[in-house]
Design a protein around this motif. Structure first.
Motif, short mmCIF file in Angstrom:
data_model
loop_
_atom_site.label_atom_id
_atom_site.label_comp_id
_atom_site.label_asym_id
_atom_site.label_seq_id
_atom_site.Cartn_x
_atom_site.Cartn_y
_atom_site.Cartn_z
N ALA A 1 4.55 10.51 -5.88
CA ALA A 1 4.61 9.25 -5.14
C ALA A 1 4.97 9.47 -3.68
O ALA A 1 4.45 8.80 -2.79
CB ALA A 1 5.63 8.31 -5.80
N TYR A 2 5.85 10.43 -3.43
CA TYR A 2 6.27 10.71 -2.05
C TYR A 2 5.09 11.24 -1.24
O TYR A 2 4.89 10.85 -0.08
CB TYR A 2 7.42 11.73 -2.06
N GLU A 3 4.30 12.12 -1.83
CA GLU A 3 3.12 12.65 -1.15
C GLU A 3 2.12 11.53 -0.84
O GLU A 3 1.55 11.47 0.25
CB GLU A 3 2.45 13.73 -2.00
N ARG B 1 5.46 9.45 7.21
CA ARG B 1 6.82 9.46 6.67
C ARG B 1 6.97 8.42 5.57
O ARG B 1 6.28 7.39 5.57
CB ARG B 1 7.85 9.19 7.78
N ALA B 2 7.89 8.69 4.65
CA ALA B 2 8.15 7.76 3.55
C ALA B 2 9.65 7.59 3.38
O ALA B 2 10.45 8.41 3.84
CB ALA B 2 7.52 8.28 2.26
N ILE B 3 10.04 6.50 2.73
CA ILE B 3 11.43 6.23 2.44
C ILE B 3 11.61 6.09 0.94
O ILE B 3 10.74 5.54 0.25
CB ILE B 3 11.92 4.96 3.18
N ARG C 1 0.83 -1.20 0.00
CA ARG C 1 0.00 0.00 0.00
C ARG C 1 0.87 1.25 0.00
O ARG C 1 1.79 1.38 0.81
CB ARG C 1 -0.93 0.00 1.22
N GLY C 2 0.58 2.17 -0.93
CA GLY C 2 1.32 3.42 -1.00
C GLY C 2 2.69 3.29 -1.63
O GLY C 2 3.51 4.21 -1.53
#
Length: 425
Positions: free
Chosen positions: A165-167, A177-179, A151-152
């Motif tokens: 994609a980061y958003e 948060r994302a990596i 997911r995401g």
């Protein structure tokens, strides 16, 4: 210890929670499930359990009251990190046994922190970037740091795609948060190995392995590859045992993982396994069916036993029987559905009678709406095959693809992707 009559609360009521219910009932355990869906068609495990409640599995106060009122003896959750976090909190409140006790969940359930732990342990890891880095080498893969099930997750080939994609990944993340990591195709992009450990009384034993057979359906739009099947054991098993098994067992020890089940999904890079995701929970693809069928090692029953008694079982027996070097070949066919509304289903009952079919797990029904061209959430069914004859497996796989039909309202086939059984030669 006899578990007959013990009461087990299960957090969640999807199709995979039915697996926990079924295994608990084999042990004579009384099952209670809960989630917040009042429409039980969205929570099918409620029809199977001995009791069911429309309470959110994250509502700690309500669950605590339920445990006390119904004299619950223990609680178990699987298949998502968030549920395991809720399980951990509830068990602390109730004084229940919990397999996560002592484990560093803050590191285990955070992709960026776990990546750092791997590096510190000398285990290969992917390159990672900050969103503001100017030297990002594309393509990259963007993921929420604390979510699972793809997911995401998006693959990006340039900065414009990366920004979107980061958003999306941050919005999907529980912590916001994302990596961003290098997109690793692997030494052979078709195969993504997964390795499974049973952890019991501070000892980790490698119990199972597989190769996910990946297909790029060419839909674009940042859609990642999907698995059309799993093959057991992994073609990389012996290399992993020789080079990295000891490293991972030490990593688990350093993270305080004393009991439970761990799975590492990843890719091969220059002959070494690189972990992409760690799961410290039960696994949604239900690979336990193979270790149970071949070695008599049923990790769901072991987890239930720990929940109710504080032990996964006899350590000497587990060490003796938990052998990933299977004397049979297992194949799980993952039947994926594309966009549309399911109008008719046929063939599943017929293939259940095939000699090497050991289990069939349907996940959709007539009326299910699939909204994406291809997605991890759109698994129509998984079919589990096991045999010491690869010819028998090939013949059965061909029959399954010709027999199982899933049609939309216009009579179009909704199933996409196919595992090439000739690879088993």
């Amino acid at each position: 210890m006899d578990l007959k009559g013990k009461k087990l609360l299960i957090l969640g009521a999807t199709t995979v929670e039915i697996e926990i219910i079924n295994e608990a009932k084999k042990l004579g355990v009384y099952t209670i499930v809960t989630d917040n869906h009042t429409d039980w068609s969205l929570a099918p495990a409620k029809y199977v359990a001995d009791e069911a409640y429309d309470l959110s599995w994250s509502d700690m106060d309500a669950l605590e009251r339920l445990c006390k009122e119904r004299n619950v003896d223990g609680c178990l959750a699987g298949y998502s990190e968030r549920r395991v976090e809720c399980l951990t909190e509830l068990c602390k409140r109730m004084g229940f046994y919990c397999y996560t006790e002592g484990a560093d969940l803050g590191t285990i359930f955070s992709k960026d922190k776990f990546r750092e732990a791997c590096i510190n342990a000398g285990i290969p890891a992917t390159a990672a970037y900050d969103i503001l880095d100017e030297n990002i080498r594309f393509p990259v893969i963007v993921k929420p740091v604390d979510n699972a099930g793809s997911r995401g997750v998006s693959v990006c080939k340039d900065r414009e795609e990366l920004k979107k994609a980061y958003e999306t990944a941050c919005k999907t993340s529980i912590s916001g948060r994302a990596i961003i990591e290098e997109f690793l195709d692997g030494d052979d992009p078709r195969y993504e190995p997964v390795f499974f450990y049973t952890i019991h009384n501070d000892t980790a034993t490698l119990s199972n392995s597989l190769d996910r057979i990946m297909v790029d359906f060419g839909f674009g739009e940042g859609i990642i590859k999907q698995a059309v099947g799993n093959v057991y054991p992994s073609r990389y098993l012996e290399s992993f045992i020789e080079k990295q098994d000891a490293q991972y067992r030490e990593l688990f020890r350093s993270l305080g993982m004393k009991n439970g089940y761990a799975l590492m999904q990843g890719k091969m890079k220059n002959g070494n396994f690189v972990t992409v995701d760690l799961g410290y929970r039960l696994e949604g693809s239900l690979s336990f069916h193979y270790s149970d069928f071949i070695n008599g090692m049923n990790v769901i029953q072991m987890m239930i036993r720990h929940t109710l008694t504080g032990t996964m079982g006899d350590d000497s027996i587990i060490n003796e029987k938990d052998d990933p070097r299977f004397d049979k070949t297992g194949v799980t066919l993952t039947l994926l559905a594309t966009k549309g509304t399911i109008a008719s289903i046929s063939g599943l009952d017929e293939i259940k009678n095939e000699k090497c079919v050991i289990y069939v797990c349907p996940k959709m029904k007539v009326g299910t709406v699939c909204k994406l061209p291809a997605d991890y959430s759109q698994v129509f069914a998984r079919i589990y095959l096991c045999s010491d004859s690869k010819q028998e497996l090939r013949d059965t796989i061909d029959k399954i693809y010709s027999t199982v039909k899933v049609l939309d309202e216009d009579g179009n086939n909704m199933l996409i992707g196919r595992y090439d059984a000739d690879e088993l030669k």
